[in-house]
Structures are given as structure tokens and as C-alpha cells.
Design a protein around this motif. Structure first.
Motif, PDB file in Angstrom:
ATOM      1  N   MET A  49      23.480  47.700  61.942  1.00  0.00           N
ATOM      2  CA  MET A  49      23.696  46.253  61.842  1.00  0.00           C
ATOM      3  C   MET A  49      24.724  45.880  60.811  1.00  0.00           C
ATOM      4  SD  MET A  49      20.142  44.214  62.680  1.00  0.00           S
ATOM      5  CE  MET A  49      18.936  45.085  61.742  1.00  0.00           C
ATOM      6  N   LEU A  50      24.486  46.598  59.665  1.00  0.00           N
ATOM      7  CA  LEU A  50      25.449  46.236  58.577  1.00  0.00           C
ATOM      8  C   LEU A  50      26.828  46.573  58.885  1.00  0.00           C
ATOM      9  CD1 LEU A  50      23.233  47.231  55.461  1.00  0.00           C
ATOM     10  CD2 LEU A  50      23.884  45.165  56.266  1.00  0.00           C
ATOM     11  N   GLN A 257      28.677  53.028  51.572  1.00  0.00           N
ATOM     12  CA  GLN A 257      29.992  53.117  51.823  1.00  0.00           C
ATOM     13  C   GLN A 257      30.910  53.024  50.495  1.00  0.00           C
ATOM     14  OE1 GLN A 257      30.392  49.851  54.480  1.00  0.00           O
ATOM     15  NE2 GLN A 257      30.728  48.308  52.972  1.00  0.00           N
ATOM     16  N   GLY A 258      30.165  52.860  49.575  1.00  0.00           N
ATOM     17  CA  GLY A 258      31.065  52.770  48.244  1.00  0.00           C
ATOM     18  C   GLY A 258      31.650  51.528  47.920  1.00  0.00           C
ATOM     19  N   GLN A 259      31.578  50.440  48.668  1.00  0.00           N
ATOM     20  CA  GLN A 259      31.913  49.146  48.576  1.00  0.00           C
ATOM     21  C   GLN A 259      31.198  48.026  49.088  1.00  0.00           C
ATOM     22  OE1 GLN A 259      35.733  48.545  50.317  1.00  0.00           O
ATOM     23  NE2 GLN A 259      35.143  49.926  52.183  1.00  0.00           N
ATOM     24  N   VAL A 260      31.288  47.027  48.677  1.00  0.00           N
ATOM     25  CA  VAL A 260      30.589  45.816  48.991  1.00  0.00           C
ATOM     26  C   VAL A 260      31.476  44.933  50.174  1.00  0.00           C
ATOM     27  CG1 VAL A 260      29.417  43.705  48.554  1.00  0.00           C
ATOM     28  CG2 VAL A 260      29.088  45.596  47.188  1.00  0.00           C
ATOM     29  N   THR A 261      30.974  44.699  51.211  1.00  0.00           N
ATOM     30  CA  THR A 261      31.832  43.814  52.419  1.00  0.00           C
ATOM     31  C   THR A 261      30.692  42.809  52.531  1.00  0.00           C
ATOM     32  OG1 THR A 261      30.906  45.378  54.077  1.00  0.00           O
ATOM     33  CG2 THR A 261      33.104  46.013  53.074  1.00  0.00           C
ATOM     34  N   PRO A 262      31.180  41.400  52.308  1.00  0.00           N
ATOM     35  CA  PRO A 262      30.046  40.485  52.390  1.00  0.00           C
ATOM     36  C   PRO A 262      30.162  39.925  53.859  1.00  0.00           C
ATOM     37  CG  PRO A 262      30.979  40.200  50.168  1.00  0.00           C
ATOM     38  CD  PRO A 262      31.645  41.237  50.755  1.00  0.00           C
ATOM     39  N   HIS A 263      31.232  40.025  54.534  1.00  0.00           N
ATOM     40  CA  HIS A 263      31.218  39.509  55.756  1.00  0.00           C
ATOM     41  C   HIS A 263      30.425  40.026  56.763  1.00  0.00           C
ATOM     42  CE1 HIS A 263      34.189  43.028  56.012  1.00  0.00           C
ATOM     43  NE2 HIS A 263      33.882  42.888  57.230  1.00  0.00           N
ATOM     44  N   THR A 264      30.003  41.272  56.337  1.00  0.00           N
ATOM     45  CA  THR A 264      28.743  42.044  57.326  1.00  0.00           C
ATOM     46  C   THR A 264      27.681  41.586  56.910  1.00  0.00           C
ATOM     47  OG1 THR A 264      28.681  44.030  56.100  1.00  0.00           O
ATOM     48  CG2 THR A 264      30.776  43.894  57.626  1.00  0.00           C
ATOM     49  N   TRP A 265      27.444  40.924  55.792  1.00  0.00           N
ATOM     50  CA  TRP A 265      25.959  40.816  55.493  1.00  0.00           C
ATOM     51  C   TRP A 265      24.964  40.105  56.279  1.00  0.00           C
ATOM     52  CZ3 TRP A 265      26.061  38.795  49.499  1.00  0.00           C
ATOM     53  CH2 TRP A 265      26.745  39.931  48.919  1.00  0.00           C
ATOM     54  N   SER A 266      23.785  40.671  56.540  1.00  0.00           N
ATOM     55  CA  SER A 266      22.876  40.077  57.512  1.00  0.00           C
ATOM     56  C   SER A 266      21.474  39.500  56.833  1.00  0.00           C
ATOM     57  CB  SER A 266      22.805  40.869  58.463  1.00  0.00           C
ATOM     58  OG  SER A 266      22.229  42.162  58.392  1.00  0.00           O
ATOM     59  N   HIS A 267      21.337  40.246  55.444  1.00  0.00           N
ATOM     60  CA  HIS A 267      19.914  39.957  54.764  1.00  0.00           C
ATOM     61  C   HIS A 267      20.125  39.247  53.311  1.00  0.00           C
ATOM     62  CE1 HIS A 267      19.396  42.817  57.808  1.00  0.00           C
ATOM     63  NE2 HIS A 267      18.181  42.547  57.700  1.00  0.00           N
ATOM     64  N   GLY A 268      21.332  39.268  52.873  1.00  0.00           N
ATOM     65  CA  GLY A 268      21.730  38.683  51.392  1.00  0.00           C
ATOM     66  C   GLY A 268      21.597  39.677  50.266  1.00  0.00           C
ATOM     67  N   SER A 269      22.303  39.525  49.167  1.00  0.00           N
ATOM     68  CA  SER A 269      22.358  40.153  48.141  1.00  0.00           C
ATOM     69  C   SER A 269      21.001  40.569  47.432  1.00  0.00           C
ATOM     70  CB  SER A 269      23.386  39.603  46.999  1.00  0.00           C
ATOM     71  OG  SER A 269      22.868  38.656  46.330  1.00  0.00           O
ATOM     72  N   SER A 270      21.178  41.432  46.671  1.00  0.00           N
ATOM     73  CA  SER A 270      19.789  41.816  45.915  1.00  0.00           C
ATOM     74  C   SER A 270      19.585  40.638  44.898  1.00  0.00           C
ATOM     75  CB  SER A 270      20.183  43.047  44.979  1.00  0.00           C
ATOM     76  OG  SER A 270      20.276  44.196  45.710  1.00  0.00           O
TER      77      SER A 270
END
Length: 302
Positions: A49-50, A257-270
């Protein structure tokens, strides 16, 4: 799986025999997408999903079997002492507490039940393996959980493994059942990705609902009207927060993946997941959990 140092959360003489937990699977058939809590973070379905894939390739497949757990006969789960010793009994006891709380808050909402399974399970959302992680199926209104997931939550994702981290997982999934009743759950599918998406807002609301239950948990009662839980300690809350942090989208993406891609988020940050849990906990009020209408999901401090 159960740490010796974990706090003895349940009162030892509490009656947990009425908990709506059972072993096995539900009825199959119609298909559809189950709602994960973001709690199977390193397992295949959430990774799919991510990264923009089709979770239906995992949920509904059911070809691979997860390692089998050493299961407890739930008929033997009768007291709080049993819940403090056994993760299976702890899930049954947590269901007693969650039902008592949510029945008082929303008397017209029918309680849900938890199905504890090993390997794979048949649901009205399809056949699912343990790879999916804990999830709620809105079609049959049940929570599904293979408790071997807690090994992943601690060993792979970095949660502390305490009792309350496990109870948070179940409380989050119960929150999805409440959203199914209120109608909020639908927004997860209508707007499935992005840092301010409906999916993120639905998941953060379930975290906040879990926190609201936690803020009231020590007042929940068994069928005889006796208190179920000791007062929660700071260690208990930190345990829940360790689980919420471990399953943030940013944390998962850093690992995978060693990087953060917020446009794919589905659950929110820590940080968001912890923040909304604490908003629910500190207010002890689910009315403070309206993530769908806040200007930003970062507005968890009110």
C-alpha cells in the motif's frame, strides 16, 4: 512474546470470561478491502500500500502460512491473572474493557468481536494471511489478529514489547469498528494517500480513539461491576507510544526505502500517531478526535 518485566495491568481477580474473542476464522465470500491499522508495517500488505501497489494481491491471496503460535485455549482465560500471563488471554480481557467503554459512549453501536488466528483466516473481506497484520473487516464487522504479529512489532519495528503496546493495537482496530458505525471509515477509501488524506485522517482518529479508551481504561468494569485494570502507569503509556511511533509511515519508509515520501502516506507519521493518541488519552474524550475536520492532521494539540 510476553516480557517478564511487563506491568501487571489487569486486576488479578477481574472476570475476563465474557470477552468477545474467539479462535479461528469468519465467513468468506463477498470480497472487499479490509482496513489495516497501519500495524502490520513491515509485513507485505502495508508495504504494498505504501509503495502504490494493490493490497488485494495480499489480502485475498492466502497462499503463504505464517509461523504457528503456541495458542492458549480461550476457555481457560477467566481472570485478570490469566491476562497478565498470556497474550491470548490479554486480548480477550482487552475486549472486555473496550466493549464496556464503547458501550457506555455509544450505546447503540453493536460491539465487535476479535478473531485470533494462526497463518491464515477466511473473512468476508477475503482470505487473508498473517502477512496482512492486524486488521478490521467492515463487511463482517470483526477484528482479525495473529498474535505472532507482536513479535514483529517488537523485534522488527522497535516497539518495547510491553503489555500495553499490544493492547493499543487492539484498541486501534476497535476504533475502526467505531468509525464503521459513525460513517467515518468510508473516507479511508475515498481519499487513500497523501499526508492530509482521508486515509491518514481515519487512521489517526483510530489512534485518538485508542487514547480515549486508555484515558478511561482504569474505570472499565467486568460483568460483575468490578474494575478490570489497575491505574495505568507512565510505563504503560510509553509502551503504547512506542508502538504508535514504530508504525508511523515515515518510520516504515526510512527502514524500507531509506527516504520519506509523504505523498504515499496512508497512516500518518510517527509524531502524528503519538500526538493523536495522547490527545485522546489526555482528554479522555472521543469527541476530541475529529481528525476529519481539522485544518491539518498536525493540529493534535488542539
Amino acid at each position: 512474546m510476553d516480557r517478564e518485566a511487563a506491568p501487571m495491568t489487569f486486576r488479578e481477580n477481574a472476570n475476563i470470561g465474557s470477552g468477545r474473542a474467539s479462535r479461528g476464522g469468519g465467513g468468506g465470500g463477498r470480497g472487499g478491502l479490509a482496513v489495516g491499522g497501519g500495524l502490520g508495517a513491515l509485513v507485505l500488505a502495508l508495504v504494498v500500500m505504501l509503495f502504490g501497489g494493490d493490497p488485494g494481491q495480499v489480502l485475498g491471496g492466502g497462499q503463504e502460512q505464517a509461523p504457528q503460535a503456541e495458542n492458549v485455549d480461550l476457555a481457560d482465560c477467566q481472570t485478570g491473572a490469566d491476562a497478565n500471563r498470556s497474550v491470548d488471554c490479554r486480548m480477550q480481557a482487552t475486549m472486555v474493557s473496550l466493549e464496556d467503554y464503547w458501550t457506555a459512549v455509544l450505546p447503540d453501536a453493536e460491539p465487535t468481536s476479535a478473531i485470533l488466528f494462526s497463518g491464515s483466516v477466511q473473512t468476508q473481506c477475503g482470505n487473508a494471511t498473517s502477512d496482512v497484520g492486524p486488521f478490521y473487516c467492515p463487511l463482517d464487522r470483526r477484528i482479525y489478529l495473529d498474535t505472532t504479529f507482536f513479535n514483529q512489532l517488537q523485534g522488527q519495528l522497535g516497539a518495547d514489547g510491553g503489555n500495553f503496546s499490544q493492547m493499543y493495537v487492539l484498541a486501534h482496530e476497535y476504533g475502526h469498528h467505531i468509525q464503521n458505525y459513525t460513517g467515518a471509515l468510508q473516507y479511508s477509501q475515498q481519499d487513500p494517500r497523501g499526508p492530509e488524506s482521508g486515509a491518514v485522517r481515519v487512521e489517526l482518529q483510530a489512534d485518538c480513539f485508542a487514547g480515549a479508551w486508555a484515558g478511561n481504561a482504569s474505570r472499565t468494569q467486568d460483568e460483575q461491576g468490578q474494575l478490570l485494570l489497575e491505574e495505568l502507569s507512565r510505563e504503560d503509556i510509553e509502551s503504547a507510544l512506542s508502538a504508535a511511533s514504530a508504525v508511523g509511515d515515515d518510520s516504515i519508509q526510512e527502514q524500507m526505502q531509506g527516504q520519506v515520501t509523504p505523498h504515499t502516506w496512508s497512516h500518518g507519521s510517527s509524531e502524528q500517531r503519538m500526538g493523536w493518541f495522547m490527545r485522546g488519552y489526555e482528554s479522555a474524550d472521543p469527541n476530541q478526535c475529529d481528525t476529519l475536520n481539522v485544518a491539518s492532521v498536525d493540529d493534535y494539540q488542539g
